[in-house]
Design a protein around this motif. Structure first.
Motif, PDB file in Angstrom:
ATOM      1  N   PHE A 106       4.841  25.035  -6.440  1.00 34.83           N
ATOM      2  CA  PHE A 106       4.949  25.099  -4.981  1.00 34.83           C
ATOM      3  C   PHE A 106       4.780  23.681  -4.426  1.00 34.83           C
ATOM      4  CE2 PHE A 106       2.827  29.113  -6.365  1.00 34.83           C
ATOM      5  CZ  PHE A 106       3.889  29.972  -6.117  1.00 34.83           C
ATOM      6  N   GLY A 107       4.811  23.556  -3.134  1.00 33.91           N
ATOM      7  CA  GLY A 107       4.605  22.243  -2.530  1.00 33.91           C
ATOM      8  C   GLY A 107       5.895  21.466  -2.417  1.00 33.91           C
ATOM      9  N   PHE A 108       5.921  20.252  -2.980  1.00 34.64           N
ATOM     10  CA  PHE A 108       7.085  19.388  -2.890  1.00 34.64           C
ATOM     11  C   PHE A 108       8.230  19.974  -3.703  1.00 34.64           C
ATOM     12  CE2 PHE A 108       9.221  15.166  -3.825  1.00 34.64           C
ATOM     13  CZ  PHE A 108       9.737  15.039  -2.551  1.00 34.64           C
ATOM     14  N   VAL A 109       9.455  19.714  -3.275  1.00 34.38           N
ATOM     15  CA  VAL A 109      10.620  20.323  -3.908  1.00 34.38           C
ATOM     16  C   VAL A 109      10.723  19.971  -5.389  1.00 34.38           C
ATOM     17  CG1 VAL A 109      12.188  18.426  -3.320  1.00 34.38           C
ATOM     18  CG2 VAL A 109      13.097  20.741  -3.603  1.00 34.38           C
ATOM     19  N   LEU A 110      10.233  18.781  -5.789  1.00 36.58           N
ATOM     20  CA  LEU A 110      10.299  18.384  -7.191  1.00 36.58           C
ATOM     21  C   LEU A 110       9.270  19.105  -8.053  1.00 36.58           C
ATOM     22  CD1 LEU A 110      10.835  14.515  -6.950  1.00 36.58           C
ATOM     23  CD2 LEU A 110      12.533  16.276  -7.452  1.00 36.58           C
ATOM     24  N   GLY A 111       8.393  19.887  -7.445  1.00 33.95           N
ATOM     25  CA  GLY A 111       7.377  20.590  -8.206  1.00 33.95           C
ATOM     26  C   GLY A 111       7.938  21.509  -9.272  1.00 33.95           C
ATOM     27  N   SER A 112       9.116  22.069  -9.021  1.00 36.57           N
ATOM     28  CA  SER A 112       9.753  22.984  -9.964  1.00 36.57           C
ATOM     29  C   SER A 112      11.262  22.817  -9.896  1.00 36.57           C
ATOM     30  CB  SER A 112       9.375  24.434  -9.641  1.00 36.57           C
ATOM     31  OG  SER A 112      10.146  25.346 -10.409  1.00 36.57           O
ATOM     32  N   LEU A 113      11.899  22.851 -11.052  1.00 37.91           N
ATOM     33  CA  LEU A 113      13.359  22.787 -11.075  1.00 37.91           C
ATOM     34  C   LEU A 113      13.971  23.983 -10.361  1.00 37.91           C
ATOM     35  CD1 LEU A 113      14.033  21.572 -14.738  1.00 37.91           C
ATOM     36  CD2 LEU A 113      14.101  20.229 -12.639  1.00 37.91           C
ATOM     37  N   ALA A 114      13.237  25.093 -10.305  1.00 39.64           N
ATOM     38  CA  ALA A 114      13.731  26.275  -9.603  1.00 39.64           C
ATOM     39  C   ALA A 114      13.949  25.987  -8.116  1.00 39.64           C
ATOM     40  CB  ALA A 114      12.753  27.436  -9.780  1.00 39.64           C
ATOM     41  N   THR A 118      13.356  39.437  -6.500  1.00 42.55           N
ATOM     42  CA  THR A 118      13.501  38.115  -7.105  1.00 42.55           C
ATOM     43  C   THR A 118      12.286  37.771  -7.949  1.00 42.55           C
ATOM     44  OG1 THR A 118      14.833  37.400  -5.204  1.00 42.55           O
ATOM     45  CG2 THR A 118      13.944  35.681  -6.622  1.00 42.55           C
ATOM     46  N   ALA A 119      11.093  38.080  -7.432  1.00 44.46           N
ATOM     47  CA  ALA A 119       9.862  37.804  -8.174  1.00 44.46           C
ATOM     48  C   ALA A 119       9.807  38.614  -9.472  1.00 44.46           C
ATOM     49  CB  ALA A 119       8.647  38.114  -7.305  1.00 44.46           C
ATOM     50  N   VAL A 120      10.155  39.896  -9.404  1.00 39.30           N
ATOM     51  CA  VAL A 120      10.113  40.749 -10.596  1.00 39.30           C
ATOM     52  C   VAL A 120      11.126  40.279 -11.637  1.00 39.30           C
ATOM     53  CG1 VAL A 120      10.539  43.083 -11.458  1.00 39.30           C
ATOM     54  CG2 VAL A 120       9.221  42.757  -9.373  1.00 39.30           C
ATOM     55  N   LEU A 121      12.335  39.932 -11.191  1.00 39.47           N
ATOM     56  CA  LEU A 121      13.351  39.452 -12.125  1.00 39.47           C
ATOM     57  C   LEU A 121      12.897  38.170 -12.818  1.00 39.47           C
ATOM     58  CD1 LEU A 121      16.855  39.948 -10.462  1.00 39.47           C
ATOM     59  CD2 LEU A 121      15.929  41.085 -12.471  1.00 39.47           C
ATOM     60  N   SER A 122      12.209  37.308 -12.075  1.00 38.60           N
ATOM     61  CA  SER A 122      11.753  36.047 -12.664  1.00 38.60           C
ATOM     62  C   SER A 122      10.719  36.272 -13.766  1.00 38.60           C
ATOM     63  CB  SER A 122      11.187  35.128 -11.588  1.00 38.60           C
ATOM     64  OG  SER A 122       9.956  35.614 -11.081  1.00 38.60           O
ATOM     65  N   THR A 157      18.758  30.272   5.292  1.00 39.80           N
ATOM     66  CA  THR A 157      17.912  29.194   4.773  1.00 39.80           C
ATOM     67  C   THR A 157      16.495  29.685   4.508  1.00 39.80           C
ATOM     68  OG1 THR A 157      19.207  27.516   5.937  1.00 39.80           O
ATOM     69  CG2 THR A 157      16.985  26.900   5.241  1.00 39.80           C
ATOM     70  N   ARG A 158      15.934  30.370   5.475  1.00 39.95           N
ATOM     71  CA  ARG A 158      14.568  30.844   5.316  1.00 39.95           C
ATOM     72  C   ARG A 158      14.452  31.838   4.167  1.00 39.95           C
ATOM     73  NH1 ARG A 158      11.659  33.260  10.513  1.00 39.95           N
ATOM     74  NH2 ARG A 158      12.218  31.151  11.212  1.00 39.95           N
ATOM     75  N   LEU A 159      15.441  32.734   4.049  1.00 39.07           N
ATOM     76  CA  LEU A 159      15.380  33.736   2.994  1.00 39.07           C
ATOM     77  C   LEU A 159      15.471  33.086   1.614  1.00 39.07           C
ATOM     78  CD1 LEU A 159      15.216  36.685   2.224  1.00 39.07           C
ATOM     79  CD2 LEU A 159      17.700  36.862   2.503  1.00 39.07           C
ATOM     80  N   VAL A 160      16.332  32.106   1.446  1.00 40.82           N
ATOM     81  CA  VAL A 160      16.465  31.434   0.150  1.00 40.82           C
ATOM     82  C   VAL A 160      15.194  30.641  -0.174  1.00 40.82           C
ATOM     83  CG1 VAL A 160      17.737  29.670  -1.129  1.00 40.82           C
ATOM     84  CG2 VAL A 160      18.976  31.354   0.227  1.00 40.82           C
ATOM     85  N   VAL A 161      14.587  30.031   0.827  1.00 40.18           N
ATOM     86  CA  VAL A 161      13.316  29.327   0.618  1.00 40.18           C
ATOM     87  C   VAL A 161      12.264  30.296   0.087  1.00 40.18           C
ATOM     88  CG1 VAL A 161      11.367  28.235   1.806  1.00 40.18           C
ATOM     89  CG2 VAL A 161      13.707  27.465   2.257  1.00 40.18           C
ATOM     90  N   PHE A 162      12.210  31.484   0.670  1.00 41.87           N
ATOM     91  CA  PHE A 162      11.236  32.478   0.211  1.00 41.87           C
ATOM     92  C   PHE A 162      11.584  32.993  -1.185  1.00 41.87           C
ATOM     93  CE2 PHE A 162       9.531  32.233   4.356  1.00 41.87           C
ATOM     94  CZ  PHE A 162       8.286  32.839   4.339  1.00 41.87           C
ATOM     95  N   GLN A 163      12.858  33.026  -1.529  1.00 44.13           N
ATOM     96  CA  GLN A 163      13.229  33.406  -2.886  1.00 44.13           C
ATOM     97  C   GLN A 163      12.779  32.341  -3.892  1.00 44.13           C
ATOM     98  OE1 GLN A 163      17.502  34.264  -2.078  1.00 44.13           O
ATOM     99  NE2 GLN A 163      17.095  36.242  -3.037  1.00 44.13           N
ATOM    100  N   ALA A 164      12.853  31.071  -3.481  1.00 47.37           N
ATOM    101  CA  ALA A 164      12.350  30.004  -4.352  1.00 47.37           C
ATOM    102  C   ALA A 164      10.850  30.149  -4.571  1.00 47.37           C
ATOM    103  CB  ALA A 164      12.672  28.633  -3.740  1.00 47.37           C
ATOM    104  N   LEU A 165      10.118  30.447  -3.499  1.00 46.89           N
ATOM    105  CA  LEU A 165       8.687  30.697  -3.643  1.00 46.89           C
ATOM    106  C   LEU A 165       8.440  31.914  -4.533  1.00 46.89           C
ATOM    107  CD1 LEU A 165       7.497  30.180   0.068  1.00 46.89           C
ATOM    108  CD2 LEU A 165       7.345  28.549  -1.824  1.00 46.89           C
ATOM    109  N   ALA A 166       9.310  32.917  -4.417  1.00 48.09           N
ATOM    110  CA  ALA A 166       9.135  34.155  -5.182  1.00 48.09           C
ATOM    111  C   ALA A 166       9.278  33.929  -6.679  1.00 48.09           C
ATOM    112  CB  ALA A 166      10.146  35.206  -4.713  1.00 48.09           C
ATOM    113  N   VAL A 167      10.270  33.113  -7.085  1.00 48.90           N
ATOM    114  CA  VAL A 167      10.428  32.904  -8.532  1.00 48.90           C
ATOM    115  C   VAL A 167       9.283  32.075  -9.096  1.00 48.90           C
ATOM    116  CG1 VAL A 167      12.939  33.164  -8.529  1.00 48.90           C
ATOM    117  CG2 VAL A 167      11.951  30.897  -8.227  1.00 48.90           C
TER     118      VAL A 167
END
Length: 367
Positions: free
Chosen positions: A323-331, A91-95, A123-133
């Motif tokens: 990172f941080g609050f959910v509004l920090g990034s549209l991703a 996910t990080a590489v694709l981003s 849930t946890r995996l998708v959260v980590f994918q959000a951090l990855a992008v």
């Protein structure tokens, strides 16, 4: 209204767009003399670059090639830890190459399918994918919209941008992979079932052949001609690709430029920002990171670019602010929307908030 693209019809439910539209209407009523200036407030090279990338990445996504590649990767994973590391890294590489939102649209459904089969914590995996992008996309000028804007605004070169962001992106990715290894157990993983593995090879080839020339022309400040070429090819070759891109996102960005630059020109705002001492790198960095938590990192980048020429420090601040609050990034919002679980917001902040603090401190040390 049925003739409109789905992305434009969906704007009726997009609170960010509605907020920007209301703000634009207020500015039009309060400052009608500025209406003729509105087109000049939009950074059209950024809009053109984003449009071309949306077309090309949509073509790659529609070809089916990324899903096949992802399933190939999953088939070679042995444990939940390895699966999580593989998906987070991919996910990080694709981003870095296909923008953060496209990486999520490809990898999150793939992860959810695997989680249903192997009973992994989705849930946890998708959260980590959000951090990855957020971590991966900060490396390149095409990885996310704020980088795309800063790249076009300062004409700092593709290679120069990557070199400047490499230390921060490298640290964020290493930290994220280490956290992923700790968050997922080394339990055996069994994956069953397969999906559609057909690939539109012609469309994939056309997109691949156009991708590098588009980036080179954009880097040389010929992004308008580059977009024209991409549009002509796909209108003639695969018109549905052009019709299906996120036109609503482009319209949202146009409103962002207008609203935020009008806002930045207000005397009260100028006085407030002047008192922040943005000529100091630390102040600019902290302001970019914290402002992103409130208004998201793309508007923060557009707004603060009106007050500083230190693009590297600004890029560090707004990218860390993802990172941080959910509004920090549209991703972040895209990832949680694809997941479709209301309780995921609490899980997201449980992991993202301390990650924001850690990366922010490391970024400050790098500066």
């Amino acid at each position: 209204m049925t003739w409109l693209p789905e992305s434009l019809r969906a704007l009726r439910r997009d609170m960010l767009f509605i907020t920007l539209l209301v703000a634009a209407i207020v500015f039009a009523v309060v400052m009608p003399s500025r209406l003729p200036d509105w087109p000049g407030l939009v950074d059209w090279p950024t809009i053109a670059a984003l449009t071309g990338l949306l077309i090309l990445t949509r073509a790659v996504d529609s070809s089916g090639a990324l899903e096949v590649a992802g399933r190939w990767l999953i088939d070679r994973m042995s444990t939940r830890r390895v699966a999580a590391l593989g998906l987070v890294a991919a996910t990080a590489v694709l981003s870095m190459l296909l923008t953060n939102d496209v990486a999520l649209f490809v990898m999150v459904p793939l992860a959810l399918t695997m989680c249903r089969i192997a009973r992994m914590p989705a849930t946890r995996l998708v959260v980590f994918q959000a951090l990855a992008v957020n971590a991966g996309s900060m490396l390149t000028p095409i990885g996310n919209p704020q980088n795309l804007f800063l790249w076009q605004q300062w004409n700092n070169g593709f290679g120069g941008f990557v070199w400047a962001m490499l230390p921060l992106a490298g640290i964020a990715l290493i930290l994220l992979l280490a956290l992923t290894a700790l968050a997922f157990p080394a339990e055996p993983l069994e994956v069953h079932g397969r999906g559609d593995e057909s690939v539109d090879r012609t469309m994939l080839l056309v997109a691949a052949l156009l991708y590098v020339p588009f980036i080179v022309l954009a880097d040389l400040r010929y992004v308008g001609w580059a977009l024209l070429g991409v549009m002509v090819v796909f209108v003639a070759f695969r018109r549905r690709v052009v019709a299906s891109i996120d036109w609503g996102l482009l319209l949202t960005f146009v409103l962002m430029f207008i609203d935020l630059r009008l806002l930045a020109g207000l005397s009260a705002v100028k006085s407030f920002v002047a008192g922040l001492g943005l000529d100091h790198a630390t102040h600019l960095y902290v302001t970019g990171a914290l402002a992103s938590q409130i208004v998201s990192n793309v508007p923060a980048a557009i707004l603060l670019a009106e007050y500083s020429q230190d693009w590297r420090t600004l890029a560090y601040g707004v990218n860390v602010g993802g990172f941080g609050f959910v509004l920090g990034s549209l991703a972040n919002l895209i990832a949680l929307r694809l997941l479709g679980e209301k309780k995921a917001w609490a899980t997201f902040h449980l992991w993202s908030t301390p990650f924001f603090v850690a990366v922010a401190l490391l970024g400050w040390l790098l500066l």
